[in-house]
Write a protein that holds these residues in place. Structure first.
Motif, PDB file in Angstrom:
ATOM      1  N   PHE A   1       0.876  -1.169   0.000  1.00  0.00           N
ATOM      2  CA  PHE A   1       0.000   0.000   0.000  1.00  0.00           C
ATOM      3  C   PHE A   1       0.912   1.217   0.000  1.00  0.00           C
ATOM      4  CE2 PHE A   1      -2.287  -3.457   1.959  1.00  0.00           C
ATOM      5  CZ  PHE A   1      -3.539  -3.367   1.363  1.00  0.00           C
ATOM      6  N   GLU A   2       0.804   2.036  -1.041  1.00  0.00           N
ATOM      7  CA  GLU A   2       1.676   3.196  -1.174  1.00  0.00           C
ATOM      8  C   GLU A   2       0.842   4.463  -1.313  1.00  0.00           C
ATOM      9  OE1 GLU A   2       5.621   1.671  -3.346  1.00  0.00           O
ATOM     10  OE2 GLU A   2       3.884   1.796  -4.669  1.00  0.00           O
ATOM     11  N   LYS A   3       1.349   5.501  -0.690  1.00  0.00           N
ATOM     12  CA  LYS A   3       0.668   6.792  -0.753  1.00  0.00           C
ATOM     13  C   LYS A   3       1.713   7.844  -1.108  1.00  0.00           C
ATOM     14  CE  LYS A   3      -3.012   9.050   1.714  1.00  0.00           C
ATOM     15  NZ  LYS A   3      -4.075   8.722   0.798  1.00  0.00           N
TER      16      LYS A   3
ATOM     17  N   THR B   1      -4.481   6.063  -1.986  1.00  0.00           N
ATOM     18  CA  THR B   1      -3.524   4.982  -1.752  1.00  0.00           C
ATOM     19  C   THR B   1      -3.548   4.037  -2.945  1.00  0.00           C
ATOM     20  OG1 THR B   1      -3.880   5.129   0.623  1.00  0.00           O
ATOM     21  CG2 THR B   1      -2.919   3.084  -0.202  1.00  0.00           C
TER      22      THR B   1
END
Length: 81
Positions: free
Chosen positions: A46-48, A55
């Motif tokens: 999960f990348e933001k 996300t």
């Protein structure tokens, strides 16, 4: 890794949330040693980019040698302030 062995015996699934490079590396090591089948492991990232962006969800997995495939470059690098 005893927990993984026990989960196979009892036929249960595990969800492990971690930021630990050690855990990620040990799972790869167990795949390399053929103690865990790579098909039994899913890695979800999960990348933001920023608080204003949604996300993103990306999948990674291990190859037969226990190396991560589709792993983001610098993921475990210390954050520069």
């Amino acid at each position: 890794m005893k927990v993984i062995k026990l989960s196979k015996e009892k036929k249960i699934n595990l969800i492990i949330e971690t930021h630990s490079e050690t855990i990620i590396n040990q799972i790869g090591n167990q795949i390399y040693k053929e103690m865990i089948d790579k098909k039994d492991v899913s890695v979800i990232l999960f990348e933001k980019e920023s608080p204003d962006h949604p996300t993103s969800v990306k999948l990674s997995n291990y190859d037969n040698d226990g190396r991560l495939v589709n792993w983001p470059w610098g993921f475990f690098e210390p954050e520069v302030i």
